[in-house]
Design a protein around this motif. Structure first.
Motif, PDB file in Angstrom:
ATOM      1  N   GLN A  53       0.831  -1.195   0.000  1.00 25.98           N
ATOM      2  CA  GLN A  53       0.000   0.000   0.000  1.00 25.98           C
ATOM      3  C   GLN A  53       0.872   1.253   0.000  1.00 25.98           C
ATOM      4  N   ILE A  54       0.289   2.343  -0.519  1.00 23.59           N
ATOM      5  CA  ILE A  54       0.924   3.655  -0.461  1.00 23.59           C
ATOM      6  C   ILE A  54       0.199   4.455   0.625  1.00 23.59           C
ATOM      7  N   VAL A  55       0.963   4.997   1.573  1.00 28.52           N
ATOM      8  CA  VAL A  55       0.393   5.720   2.706  1.00 28.52           C
ATOM      9  C   VAL A  55       0.605   7.220   2.510  1.00 28.52           C
ATOM     10  N   PHE A  56      -0.504   7.977   2.613  1.00 24.86           N
ATOM     11  CA  PHE A  56      -0.476   9.438   2.538  1.00 24.86           C
ATOM     12  C   PHE A  56      -0.645   9.962   3.968  1.00 24.86           C
ATOM     13  N   GLN A  57       0.299  10.789   4.417  1.00 25.75           N
ATOM     14  CA  GLN A  57       0.245  11.329   5.780  1.00 25.75           C
ATOM     15  C   GLN A  57       0.321  12.857   5.742  1.00 25.75           C
ATOM     16  N   VAL A  58      -0.516  13.493   6.577  1.00 29.08           N
ATOM     17  CA  VAL A  58      -0.453  14.945   6.767  1.00 29.08           C
ATOM     18  C   VAL A  58      -0.121  15.183   8.239  1.00 29.08           C
ATOM     19  N   ILE A  59       1.078  15.715   8.495  1.00 30.62           N
ATOM     20  CA  ILE A  59       1.589  15.865   9.857  1.00 30.62           C
ATOM     21  C   ILE A  59       1.645  17.345  10.209  1.00 30.62           C
ATOM     22  N   ASP A  60       0.899  17.744  11.239  1.00 38.99           N
ATOM     23  CA  ASP A  60       0.909  19.145  11.664  1.00 38.99           C
ATOM     24  C   ASP A  60       1.432  19.255  13.094  1.00 38.99           C
ATOM     25  N   THR A  61       1.647  20.474  13.532  1.00 37.51           N
ATOM     26  CA  THR A  61       2.155  20.734  14.893  1.00 37.51           C
ATOM     27  C   THR A  61       1.140  21.528  15.695  1.00 37.51           C
ATOM     28  N   GLY A  62      -0.145  21.270  15.428  1.00 35.13           N
ATOM     29  CA  GLY A  62      -1.204  21.991  16.126  1.00 35.13           C
ATOM     30  C   GLY A  62      -1.384  21.511  17.552  1.00 35.13           C
ATOM     31  N   LYS A  63      -2.564  21.796  18.120  1.00 34.70           N
ATOM     32  CA  LYS A  63      -2.784  21.468  19.529  1.00 34.70           C
ATOM     33  C   LYS A  63      -3.107  19.997  19.757  1.00 34.70           C
ATOM     34  N   GLY A  64      -3.327  19.233  18.681  1.00 32.63           N
ATOM     35  CA  GLY A  64      -3.583  17.809  18.833  1.00 32.63           C
ATOM     36  C   GLY A  64      -5.007  17.511  19.252  1.00 32.63           C
ATOM     37  N   ILE A  65      -5.282  16.209  19.423  1.00 28.28           N
ATOM     38  CA  ILE A  65      -6.634  15.735  19.755  1.00 28.28           C
ATOM     39  C   ILE A  65      -6.568  14.906  21.024  1.00 28.28           C
ATOM     40  N   ASP A  66      -7.485  15.149  21.911  1.00 26.64           N
ATOM     41  CA  ASP A  66      -7.573  14.365  23.146  1.00 26.64           C
ATOM     42  C   ASP A  66      -7.836  12.901  22.798  1.00 26.64           C
ATOM     43  N   ALA A  67      -7.187  11.995  23.572  1.00 28.24           N
ATOM     44  CA  ALA A  67      -7.319  10.557  23.300  1.00 28.24           C
ATOM     45  C   ALA A  67      -8.769  10.099  23.356  1.00 28.24           C
ATOM     46  N   ARG A  68      -9.617  10.805  24.117  1.00 30.09           N
ATOM     47  CA  ARG A  68     -11.030  10.413  24.229  1.00 30.09           C
ATOM     48  C   ARG A  68     -11.784  10.589  22.922  1.00 30.09           C
ATOM     49  N   TYR A  69     -11.284  11.448  22.034  1.00 28.80           N
ATOM     50  CA  TYR A  69     -12.041  11.790  20.837  1.00 28.80           C
ATOM     51  C   TYR A  69     -11.422  11.243  19.554  1.00 28.80           C
ATOM     52  N   LYS A  70     -10.299  10.555  19.641  1.00 26.48           N
ATOM     53  CA  LYS A  70      -9.619  10.094  18.421  1.00 26.48           C
ATOM     54  C   LYS A  70     -10.465   9.106  17.625  1.00 26.48           C
ATOM     55  N   ASP A  71     -11.251   8.265  18.328  1.00 27.14           N
ATOM     56  CA  ASP A  71     -12.065   7.266  17.634  1.00 27.14           C
ATOM     57  C   ASP A  71     -13.351   7.856  17.057  1.00 27.14           C
ATOM     58  N   LYS A  72     -13.628   9.142  17.339  1.00 21.30           N
ATOM     59  CA  LYS A  72     -14.890   9.733  16.904  1.00 21.30           C
ATOM     60  C   LYS A  72     -14.727  10.784  15.816  1.00 21.30           C
ATOM     61  N   VAL A  73     -13.496  11.163  15.483  1.00 15.81           N
ATOM     62  CA  VAL A  73     -13.288  12.289  14.568  1.00 15.81           C
ATOM     63  C   VAL A  73     -13.805  11.982  13.160  1.00 15.81           C
ATOM     64  N   PHE A  74     -13.928  10.681  12.801  1.00 12.99           N
ATOM     65  CA  PHE A  74     -14.424  10.342  11.474  1.00 12.99           C
ATOM     66  C   PHE A  74     -15.934  10.076  11.478  1.00 12.99           C
ATOM     67  N   SER A  90      -0.984  16.450  15.225  1.00 12.12           N
ATOM     68  CA  SER A  90      -1.739  15.291  14.744  1.00 12.12           C
ATOM     69  C   SER A  90      -1.159  14.800  13.429  1.00 12.12           C
ATOM     70  N   THR A  91      -1.399  13.519  13.159  1.00 15.73           N
ATOM     71  CA  THR A  91      -1.017  12.915  11.886  1.00 15.73           C
ATOM     72  C   THR A  91      -2.237  12.194  11.323  1.00 15.73           C
ATOM     73  N   PHE A  92      -2.877  12.801  10.306  1.00 17.04           N
ATOM     74  CA  PHE A  92      -3.997  12.152   9.622  1.00 17.04           C
ATOM     75  C   PHE A  92      -3.439  11.404   8.413  1.00 17.04           C
ATOM     76  N   TRP A  93      -3.906  10.171   8.199  1.00 17.61           N
ATOM     77  CA  TRP A  93      -3.366   9.353   7.108  1.00 17.61           C
ATOM     78  C   TRP A  93      -4.467   8.541   6.438  1.00 17.61           C
ATOM     79  N   PHE A  94      -4.193   8.166   5.220  1.00 20.57           N
ATOM     80  CA  PHE A  94      -5.003   7.154   4.538  1.00 20.57           C
ATOM     81  C   PHE A  94      -4.086   6.347   3.625  1.00 20.57           C
ATOM     82  N   SER A  95      -4.487   5.126   3.346  1.00 21.52           N
ATOM     83  CA  SER A  95      -3.654   4.237   2.536  1.00 21.52           C
ATOM     84  C   SER A  95      -4.487   3.639   1.411  1.00 21.52           C
ATOM     85  N   LEU A  96      -3.852   3.451   0.246  1.00 23.02           N
ATOM     86  CA  LEU A  96      -4.491   2.867  -0.932  1.00 23.02           C
ATOM     87  C   LEU A  96      -3.582   1.781  -1.495  1.00 23.02           C
ATOM     88  N   LYS A  97      -4.191   0.762  -2.091  1.00 25.97           N
ATOM     89  CA  LYS A  97      -3.415  -0.339  -2.659  1.00 25.97           C
ATOM     90  C   LYS A  97      -2.705   0.100  -3.929  1.00 25.97           C
TER      91      LYS A  97
END
Length: 594
Positions: free
Chosen positions: A523-544, A586-593
């Protein structure tokens, strides 16, 4: 079988180990092994002593007689060559004669050696006298005869010593064999048989046969073990008898509870045999209770398509779990299948074992109908909103045109505000339309070979103005020679733009955002890495999730961007995710075959 004394071996070995039933097993082992060890030491001592005697006899022959024969032979040789070299050979003869004088060991050998010395004195005076030489030869032959007779006698003694040694070694070896044979026959059985009997009894107890008892009459360790085992079995039997009614009552309570549940439920054991099924499940599978209970689910699946779909395990690699569409309650109904694996840890063990599965079908028809209504409403409203929004944008363009007339600063500010709001409304309606298309399955994907570098460059160019306004630097890190991906380049670029827009929105001015491209597995992985304030661990599973926005963040959108991004990527058989720590970006990513 008889031993060397003519007694039966088994009669002899029965007296080697004591038959006392009160004797401990450890004592028996110590006595048996200790006796065997003692006999091995005795056998070693007898063998060593016999070898020592034979060696002494052999060395005696070599030292006392063989050397004399060697000296005599050399004296005869030197005597025959006296004519050639009288002085030299006489000195040689004299040397061996002196050695013989020091090696006198046999009776009569001393007198014969003395006579040889006297004759040798005469030979020294007249070395050419043949009669003296002949007499010397007779003296030497007499000495040799004495030693040959002694060798024969000592050889007989050594032979007799060897025969005695063989006899003693055979006797001691036979005793060791009898003891070892007795231990081989009796000791393993004495230890293994009670253990075997105890193992069988334990298996019976494990099979809930609590009436099983062990009967050992010996008053040793096994006797103590049997007593403890019988006590345990008795207590288990009492416990089983006292709780039988209670267990039966609890079983009836559970059956009633399961039958009155609105969700269909089917219980299987670890062999796939159906143990229980409630009334709701019987209604949807169209079978009677007696046709299902105790039958193999695999066998029923051959004639019942619904059961076949129920017993199939969920594909864990599938990005999205689809509900089951079943005709129930007079209409098409939707059910969400959940398979619960039942495991227990048996008493006294540490490893979990599987005892079966419970299949639960949750009726989500009402939610599905509401979802359809919501989707249709959103699609209708979004479509209807686009027309007035387009009119507003057209009116704004006319107002901004200089031919329409000049505006003062306040009017220009109001026009800009209306322009921003209309642009925001247009974006929201676009996202809602995309969402409704995704949910109804009307979206069309153009899957083809796409260059990941081109997708990244397209997305970066699209957000470059937005990044320049906050003086944010966009940096691309990409592996070389990346393969093409199977993707809709337009939709994938939209997802990456959405990632970058969010990163720019939540990053501080003059910061850096990294777009990373790399290959992992296939797979090819696309990552967007920023240096913002980040996301609380409680909400990481809900952002999508749809309409979700992290508490405390800017309310500048609908909360649909990431949900639509997830739908786009999963529709292309890809995966999405986020890695973030509060305060560390945060680091948002997606992968495609590929």
């Amino acid at each position: 079988m008889l031993d060397v004394l003519g007694k039966p071996i088994l009669d002899l070995t029965t007296h080697i180990l004591p038959k006392n039933k009160n004797m401990r097993i450890k004592t028996k082992l110590n006595l048996g092994v200790g006796l065997l060890f003692l006999m091995i030491i005795i056998l070693s001592l007898v063998s060593g002593y016999s070898v020592f005697l034979i060696k002494a006899d052999t060395e005696n022959i070599l030292k006392a007689n063989y050397n004399t024969l060697e000296y005599s032979r050399n004296m005869i040789l030197s005597l025959d060559e006296i004519k050639k070299s009288p002085d030299n050979k006489i000195s040689v003869f004299k040397e061996y004669l002196e050695k013989q004088t020091q090696n006198v060991t046999e009776p009569g050998e001393k007198e014969a050696t003395a006579k040889l010395e006297n004759d040798f004195l005469l030979l020294e005076k007249n070395s050419s006298d043949e009669s003296i030489k002949a007499q010397i030869r007779q003296d030497i032959f007499a000495i040799m005869k004495l030693n040959l007779d002694a060798i024969k006698q000592k050889s007989d003694i050594a032979k007799h010593t060897a025969e005695n040694a063989n006899l003693w070694i055979a006797i001691v070896g036979s005793l060791c064999f009898l003891i070892a044979f007795n231990l081989l026959v009796n000791l393993p059985n004495n230890i293994a048989n009670p253990i075997k009997e105890l193992t069988e009894s334990i298996k019976e107890i494990a099979n809930k046969n609590y009436s099983e008892r062990v009967h050992f009459t010996n008053h040793n360790e096994y006797g103590d073990l049997a007593k403890s085992f019988n006590t345990m079995a008795q207590k288990l039997q009492e416990y089983s008898d006292s709780n039988l009614y209670k267990l039966f009552f609890e079983k009836k309570r559970l059956e009633t509870l399961i039958n009155n549940m609105n969700d269909p439920i089917i219980g299987l054991d670890n062999d796939g045999i159906i143990l229980f099924v409630n009334d709701e499940a019987l209604k949807i599978i169209g079978l009677k209770l007696e046709d299902v209970i105790g039958k193999s689910a695999s066998a029923l699946a051959h004639s019942n398509d619904l059961i076949r779909s129920l017993i199939v395990k969920n594909d864990t690699d599938s990005p999205k779990k689809q509900p089951l569409k079943i005709y129930a309650h007079g209409k098409e109904s939707y059910f969400e299948k959940e398979i619960l694996n039942i495991t227990i840890i048996p008493t006294g063990e540490e490893k979990e074992i599987n005892i079966g599965d419970v299949i639960i079908l949750r009726n989500i028809t009402l939610f599905k109908e509401l979802d359809f209504a919501k989707t249709n409403f959103i699609a209708t409203v979004s479509h209807e909103l686009k027309t007035p929004i387009a009119s507003i944008k057209l009116s704004l363009q006319l107002l901004e045109n200089a031919k329409t007339g000049d505006m003062n600063d306040d009017q220009k500010q109001l026009v800009e505000s209306i322009k921003d709001d209309s642009q925001r409304l247009l974006k929201i309606t676009g996202e809602l339309l995309n969402l409704s298309q995704l949910e109804t399955g009307n979206i069309q994907l153009n899957i083809e070979k796409s260059n990941p570098h081109e997708i990244v460059n397209y997305a970066v160019e699209a957000v470059k103005v937005q990044a320049d306004q906050k003086q944010i630097q966009l940096v691309i890190h990409a592996d070389e020679n990346l393969q093409d991906v199977k993707a809709d380049s337009e939709k994938t670029g939209w997802v990456l733009i959405n990632y970058l827009s969010n990163a720019i929105r939540y990053s501080s001015e003059k910061s850096t955002i990294v777009i990373q491209l790399k290959k992992e597995n296939n797979q090819i992985v696309f990552q967007v890495i920023d240096t913002g304030k980040g996301i609380d661990a409680r909400y990481k599973d809900k952002v999508f999730d749809k309409y979700f926005q992290v508490p405390g963040s800017q309310k500048s959108g609908t909360g649909l961007g990431l949900a639509i991004s997830k739908e786009f990527i999963e529709a292309q058989n890809g995966n999405v995710g986020v890695e973030s720590n509060l305060g560390l970006g945060s680091t948002f990513w997606f992968s495609l075959k590929v």
